[in-house]
Design a protein around this motif. Structure first.
Motif, PDB file in Angstrom:
ATOM      1  N   LEU A 211       0.828  -1.202   0.000  1.00  0.00           N
ATOM      2  CA  LEU A 211       0.000   0.000   0.000  1.00  0.00           C
ATOM      3  C   LEU A 211       0.868   1.259   0.000  1.00  0.00           C
ATOM      4  CD1 LEU A 211      -3.055   0.452   0.005  1.00  0.00           C
ATOM      5  CD2 LEU A 211      -2.962   0.697   2.488  1.00  0.00           C
ATOM      6  N   ALA A 212       1.967   1.232   0.764  1.00  0.00           N
ATOM      7  CA  ALA A 212       2.878   2.378   0.785  1.00  0.00           C
ATOM      8  C   ALA A 212       3.514   2.592  -0.583  1.00  0.00           C
ATOM      9  CB  ALA A 212       3.950   2.159   1.848  1.00  0.00           C
ATOM     10  N   GLU A 213       3.863   1.501  -1.263  1.00  0.00           N
ATOM     11  CA  GLU A 213       4.449   1.608  -2.604  1.00  0.00           C
ATOM     12  C   GLU A 213       3.421   2.110  -3.622  1.00  0.00           C
ATOM     13  OE1 GLU A 213       5.918  -2.257  -3.448  1.00  0.00           O
ATOM     14  OE2 GLU A 213       7.701  -2.079  -2.166  1.00  0.00           O
ATOM     15  N   PHE A 214       2.154   1.723  -3.399  1.00  0.00           N
ATOM     16  CA  PHE A 214       1.123   2.110  -4.359  1.00  0.00           C
ATOM     17  C   PHE A 214       0.959   3.627  -4.427  1.00  0.00           C
ATOM     18  CE2 PHE A 214      -3.304   3.300  -5.187  1.00  0.00           C
ATOM     19  CZ  PHE A 214      -3.438   2.812  -6.473  1.00  0.00           C
ATOM     20  N   ILE A 215       1.170   4.334  -3.311  1.00  0.00           N
ATOM     21  CA  ILE A 215       1.000   5.788  -3.314  1.00  0.00           C
ATOM     22  C   ILE A 215       1.830   6.419  -4.425  1.00  0.00           C
ATOM     23  CG2 ILE A 215       1.409   7.916  -2.009  1.00  0.00           C
ATOM     24  CD1 ILE A 215       0.770   6.440   0.519  1.00  0.00           C
ATOM     25  N   ASP A 216       3.073   5.978  -4.564  1.00  0.00           N
ATOM     26  CA  ASP A 216       3.954   6.586  -5.559  1.00  0.00           C
ATOM     27  C   ASP A 216       3.528   6.256  -6.988  1.00  0.00           C
ATOM     28  OD1 ASP A 216       5.668   7.837  -3.683  1.00  0.00           O
ATOM     29  OD2 ASP A 216       6.582   5.898  -3.274  1.00  0.00           O
ATOM     30  N   SER A 217       3.080   5.023  -7.223  1.00  0.00           N
ATOM     31  CA  SER A 217       2.613   4.688  -8.568  1.00  0.00           C
ATOM     32  C   SER A 217       1.324   5.436  -8.898  1.00  0.00           C
ATOM     33  CB  SER A 217       2.401   3.173  -8.697  1.00  0.00           C
ATOM     34  OG  SER A 217       1.386   2.725  -7.820  1.00  0.00           O
ATOM     35  N   TYR A 218       0.469   5.621  -7.896  1.00  0.00           N
ATOM     36  CA  TYR A 218      -0.788   6.352  -8.112  1.00  0.00           C
ATOM     37  C   TYR A 218      -0.494   7.816  -8.444  1.00  0.00           C
ATOM     38  CZ  TYR A 218      -5.307   8.534  -7.113  1.00  0.00           C
ATOM     39  OH  TYR A 218      -6.473   9.262  -7.204  1.00  0.00           O
ATOM     40  N   ARG A 219       0.454   8.413  -7.743  1.00  0.00           N
ATOM     41  CA  ARG A 219       0.787   9.810  -7.982  1.00  0.00           C
ATOM     42  C   ARG A 219       1.489  10.008  -9.326  1.00  0.00           C
ATOM     43  NH1 ARG A 219       4.224  12.112  -5.659  1.00  0.00           N
ATOM     44  NH2 ARG A 219       3.413  14.180  -5.163  1.00  0.00           N
ATOM     45  N   GLY A 220       1.998   8.919  -9.913  1.00  0.00           N
ATOM     46  CA  GLY A 220       2.796   9.040 -11.127  1.00  0.00           C
ATOM     47  C   GLY A 220       1.993   9.187 -12.394  1.00  0.00           C
ATOM     48  N   ARG A 221       0.683   9.132 -12.321  1.00  0.00           N
ATOM     49  CA  ARG A 221      -0.141   9.208 -13.538  1.00  0.00           C
ATOM     50  C   ARG A 221      -0.012  10.598 -14.165  1.00  0.00           C
ATOM     51  NH1 ARG A 221      -5.792   6.230 -14.405  1.00  0.00           N
ATOM     52  NH2 ARG A 221      -6.755   7.528 -15.998  1.00  0.00           N
ATOM     53  N   LEU A 222       0.271  10.652 -15.455  1.00  0.00           N
ATOM     54  CA  LEU A 222       0.505  11.928 -16.129  1.00  0.00           C
ATOM     55  C   LEU A 222      -0.708  12.838 -16.114  1.00  0.00           C
ATOM     56  CD1 LEU A 222       2.597  10.739 -19.214  1.00  0.00           C
ATOM     57  CD2 LEU A 222       3.420  11.862 -17.121  1.00  0.00           C
ATOM     58  N   SER A 223      -1.907  12.244 -16.156  1.00  0.00           N
ATOM     59  CA  SER A 223      -3.117  13.056 -16.201  1.00  0.00           C
ATOM     60  C   SER A 223      -3.525  13.585 -14.831  1.00  0.00           C
ATOM     61  CB  SER A 223      -4.279  12.241 -16.788  1.00  0.00           C
ATOM     62  OG  SER A 223      -4.500  11.073 -16.009  1.00  0.00           O
ATOM     63  N   GLY A 224      -2.731  13.276 -13.812  1.00  0.00           N
ATOM     64  CA  GLY A 224      -3.035  13.796 -12.480  1.00  0.00           C
ATOM     65  C   GLY A 224      -3.607  12.740 -11.553  1.00  0.00           C
ATOM     66  N   TYR A 225      -3.792  13.122 -10.309  1.00  0.00           N
ATOM     67  CA  TYR A 225      -4.311  12.200  -9.303  1.00  0.00           C
ATOM     68  C   TYR A 225      -5.120  13.000  -8.280  1.00  0.00           C
ATOM     69  CZ  TYR A 225      -0.518  14.024  -6.376  1.00  0.00           C
ATOM     70  OH  TYR A 225       0.318  14.839  -5.670  1.00  0.00           O
ATOM     71  N   TYR A 226      -5.767  12.297  -7.352  1.00  0.00           N
ATOM     72  CA  TYR A 226      -6.607  12.948  -6.350  1.00  0.00           C
ATOM     73  C   TYR A 226      -5.927  12.915  -4.985  1.00  0.00           C
ATOM     74  CZ  TYR A 226     -10.397  13.102  -9.735  1.00  0.00           C
ATOM     75  OH  TYR A 226     -11.158  13.378 -10.837  1.00  0.00           O
ATOM     76  N   TYR A 227      -5.890  14.085  -4.355  1.00  0.00           N
ATOM     77  CA  TYR A 227      -5.214  14.204  -3.065  1.00  0.00           C
ATOM     78  C   TYR A 227      -5.861  13.341  -1.983  1.00  0.00           C
ATOM     79  CZ  TYR A 227      -2.867  18.390  -4.967  1.00  0.00           C
ATOM     80  OH  TYR A 227      -2.116  19.264  -5.720  1.00  0.00           O
ATOM     81  N   ASP A 228      -7.210  13.225  -2.018  1.00  0.00           N
ATOM     82  CA  ASP A 228      -7.864  12.507  -0.921  1.00  0.00           C
ATOM     83  C   ASP A 228      -7.514  11.016  -0.925  1.00  0.00           C
ATOM     84  OD1 ASP A 228      -9.345  11.853  -3.164  1.00  0.00           O
ATOM     85  OD2 ASP A 228     -11.291  12.383  -2.303  1.00  0.00           O
ATOM     86  N   VAL A 229      -7.157  10.458  -2.083  1.00  0.00           N
ATOM     87  CA  VAL A 229      -6.742   9.052  -2.126  1.00  0.00           C
ATOM     88  C   VAL A 229      -5.405   8.883  -1.403  1.00  0.00           C
ATOM     89  CG1 VAL A 229      -5.982   7.173  -3.639  1.00  0.00           C
ATOM     90  CG2 VAL A 229      -8.002   8.535  -4.243  1.00  0.00           C
TER      91      VAL A 229
END
Length: 802
Positions: A761-779
């Motif tokens: 789960l800790a590793e997933f944060i970085d992959s989630y934030r890496g999306r070029l089109s952006g990500y959501y802060y609340d996630v």
């Protein structure tokens, strides 16, 4: 709702001939609380003479206490002036003069007086009471001592009082915002300094990082370029930590800092600034939804012994010490509640997670030199966040704290605060009386008062339940619970039924009739009739004619009535309430097959003027009863398939009276082909149970359709269905985390938490934030909370919009 927030107290002053207007003020307050609950830190609470408990002193003195506590004074007069109090010509006059003197001295309360226009016929010979009213009115027209308005009707008054109260609330909200952010105003919190007794263990690396960041910008300023990478977000956080006014770290900057969190070490000043930011975020969020967009728990080490002590120390300081930011104070109280913290600064029975030798509380903080009872006394008597403090107290207090709370209560200047403290102590001591005193005034939805009342209602006496059954200033859930509790003990009395019916809520009325039907005694039926006879509402009997016929007539009598084409609209639905589904099944099918022609002389009704929409309504009401009969039959009889077709045909008629029940029946009887039709009805009536039923019928296809909806509740139900049936893989689950709906994203985060271990789960944060089109802060913030917040908060699974 609103959250338990800063209260604006409205006092209603009037003689007894404007009861409708008094009720209109209460309903207006409720509407405004609902309207502003999502964005407001202000809640309106209405008081008046009804909220006074009998005491030995002069009754008016007790009422005057409420006048002294109010922020807004609303007076209403029509023809009556009232009775003398011993000191003034009427209670109204004493209350008004008291409010006016206080306003001259302090600038509060706001005062508005409303006069209901008097018919011309009364003015020729006004009599003593009206003469005094007219004299008082002339005084207003001459000296303009307060806001003056007249009104012609109840509807006219409702519009004017709504406009007035709403404008005041908006102005108070703007005042709160301007006070919190007024330029040049120095914060009263102790300024960050070396007086902080304890620094985080990583403070030395933090100083090196700060020096490096400052050096890079210094090099840029002097030479025009920097030899090392610039980190403007770290520089900003350092600047905010050093300035005298406490300000939250901007959300964009904090999320960028979170991207390289493993490389950061915070100084003690940055640590406090980060907790301020976290409190600001929780203070702005919904009271029962600890899902925010601030990813900060990673930095706070809040699961270690030292970390939790440091965190709680700062939160207590933010909640109780002197500063003007109401939102941050609110957030500090909420976090303390969420993590179930009972520090020794606040509680005689507190744990060791309080002030210690190594503390982040500045040495000049009042936490160092005051006792718990002194801290509570000072705060509850002087702060606008009294309600927040009581929320926190009610959440964490236990039986060990009863003596402490009882000692605190008499020290309160406000009678309302005394009553609430006594109610908490009584409840913890298994005593229901204190809660009853609150129920007689005002209880908001989703408050600790409502929670305590619902949890403790089994302890209530019959007399207490009688009070709760018809109380208007409490959530309807409490009224319903009171009816259910007393009807489980015995049959409802005439007075209890009357109280419930006077409440004027359809759900409560239905509950009463169902309770009476279950008792099936002659005494219960007589009690209903006596209760209805006592009502001032002359339309009640006609509005509930079928229910009354079912109580007062047997099957044979109802069949005779149903033979009359003019009575069948009420008589046949009453018959459906009296007889079993099996006994009426054939007739019900005939009614649906013939659109009531088998039981009505349609031609005769048309001759009597039953045409168009009126005749359609009459037919729909009888068809509705026929559907209720079929619903009783279940799905194990020979004509079930044909009955399903009948229900589908009824749904296709799209009549408002029958479509919802037809849709509910198809949830249990229908097939995948019925899912979209049920979903269409769900969209019309905004019913989440129908949405869930449509998804149940239609499966993954309909769930995915709902997931794409603009309606957050519908989309969240679609996401929940996809997740709960384990029909989606990791890729689709992760795609849901980019939904435009926060509730949908957070539901997916919960599932991700179940599928991944902490490291994944800790590793997933970085992959989630890496999306070029952006990500959501609340996630990111939600995962951060699950991994690093204190366990009571980390394990919280309430999802916004669910």
């Amino acid at each position: 709702m609103a959250a338990n927030i800063r209260e604006v107290v409205v006092f209603i002053a009037s003689p007894g001939d404007v009861s409708g207007e008094r009720e209109a003020v209460r309903k207006t307050a409720e509407s405004l609380n609902n309207l502003h609950s999502a964005v407001s830190t202000v809640r309106v609470r209405v008081t008046g003479w009804e909220h006074v408990q009998p005491e030995h002193e002069r009754p008016q003195e007790v009422i005057n206490e409420l006048v002294d506590e109010c922020d807004i004074f609303i007076g209403m007069l029509h023809k009556k002036w009232g009775s003398p109090t011993g000191q003034y010509d009427s209670g109204f006059e004493e209350e008004y003069e008291r409010a006016l003197e206080r306003r001259k001295a302090t600038g509060s309360p706001d005062i508005a007086i409303y006069f209901k226009r008097v018919e011309q016929d009364f003015l020729a010979d006004p009599g003593e009471q009206l003469t005094k009213v007219l004299k008082f009115q002339r005084r207003f027209q001459e000296d303009h001592s307060a806001l003056y308005r007249d009104f012609a009707s109840l509807e006219d008054f409702k519009l004017k009082i709504y406009t007035y109260l709403n404008s005041l609330i908006v102005s108070k909200l703007k005042s709160v915002e301007s006070n919190a952010g007024r330029e040049g105003t120095a914060a009263t919190l102790p300024q960050p300094s070396t007086e902080v007794a304890h620094l985080k263990k990583n403070s030395d690396p933090a100083r090196q990082e700060i020096a490096s960041a400052l050096s890079a910008f210094s090099e840029l300023a002097i030479e025009g370029n920097a030899s090392s990478d610039l980190d403007p977000d770290r520089l900003l956080m350092v600047a905010l930590a050093f300035q005298p006014e406490m300000v939250p770290v901007p959300m964009h900057a904090l999320n960028r800092l979170y991207g390289h969190r493993a490389e950061l070490h915070l100084s003690a000043m940055e640590y406090k600034t980060l907790i301020w930011t976290l409190a600001d975020s929780y203070g702005s969020a919904a009271r029962e939804a600890p899902n925010v967009a601030t990813p900060a728990w990673y930095f706070l080490d809040a699961r270690s012994n030292n970390g939790i002590r440091d965190l709680v120390d700062v939160l207590v300081s933010l909640a109780f010490d002197g500063h003007d930011d109401f939102v941050v104070r609110c957030g500090a109280f909420r976090i303390l509640s969420f993590i179930k913290a009972k520090p020794i600064q606040l509680w005689m029975s507190g744990s060791e997670e309080g002030v210690s030798e190594a503390s982040l509380i500045p040495v000049n903080s009042s936490a160092m030199d005051t006792t718990p009872i002194e801290r509570w006394e000072f705060h509850l008597n002087s702060k606008d966040s009294t309600g927040l403090a009581l929320d926190y107290m009610a959440e964490v207090a236990d039986i060990q704290d009863v003596a402490f709370i009882r000692e605190l209560a008499p020290r309160m200047e406000s009678r309302s605060t005394r009553l609430r403290l006594q109610a908490i102590a009584n409840y913890l001591s298994n005593d229901f009386d204190g809660l009853m005193s609150l129920a007689s005034s005002y209880v908001s939805s989703d408050s600790w008062e409502e929670k305590f009342l619902l949890q403790g209602i089994e302890r209530a006496t019959d007399d207490q339940l009688l009070q709760l059954i018809g109380a208007r200033n409490i959530p309807i859930r409490i009224n319903l619970a009171a009816v259910a509790t007393i009807s489980a003990r015995r049959a409802l009395s005439s007075e209890e039924i009357s109280r419930a019916l006077k409440r004027g809520h359809e759900q409560l009325t239905t509950a009463v009739f169902e309770a009476v039907s279950r008792s099936a005694t002659a005494e219960a039926k007589i009690a209903v009739l006596e209760a209805i006879a006592s009502l001032e509402n002359s339309d009640f009997a006609s509005e509930h004619k079928s229910r009354l016929l079912a109580l007062t007539h047997n099957s044979e009598e109802l069949r005779k009535l149903a033979a009359d084409p003019h009575r069948v609209i009420d008589a046949w639905p009453a018959l459906a309430l009296v007889e079993s589904g099996e006994a009426l099944a054939v007739e019900a099918r005939s009614i649906l097959d013939t659109d009531c022609a088998s039981h009505m002389d349609i031609g005769e009704l048309e001759e009597f003027g039953y045409k168009g929409a009126v005749l359609a309504f009459v037919r729909a009401k009888v068809r509705l009863a026929a559907l209720q009969v079929l619903e009783q039959l279940g799905d194990s009889h020979g004509e079930h398939d044909a009955d399903v077709q009948r229900v589908r045909a009824e749904l296709q008629k799209r009549h408002l009276s029958t479509q919802e029940l037809a849709a509910r029946i198809l949830i249990n009887w229908g097939s995948e082909d019925d899912a979209l039709a049920v979903l269409e009805v769900a969209d019309k009536v905004h019913d989440r149970e129908l949405v869930s039923g449509a998804i149940k019928l239609g499966g993954i296809r309909v769930a995915r359709q709902c997931l794409k909806s603009e309606d957050v509740r519908k989309a969240t139900l679609g996401a929940a269905a996809l997740i709960e049936c384990h029909s989606i893989g990791h890729r689709e689950l992760q795609e849901i985390l980019y939904s435009s709906h926060s509730g949908v994203r957070l539901r997916a985060v919960l599932e991700l938490r179940r599928r991944y271990n902490d490291e994944q789960l800790a590793e997933f944060i970085d992959s989630y934030r890496g999306r070029l089109s952006g990500y959501y802060y609340d996630v990111v913030a939600a995962i951060d909370r699950m991994l690093y917040a204190p366990l009571p908060l980390a394990e919280y699974e309430e999802v916004a919009g669910s």
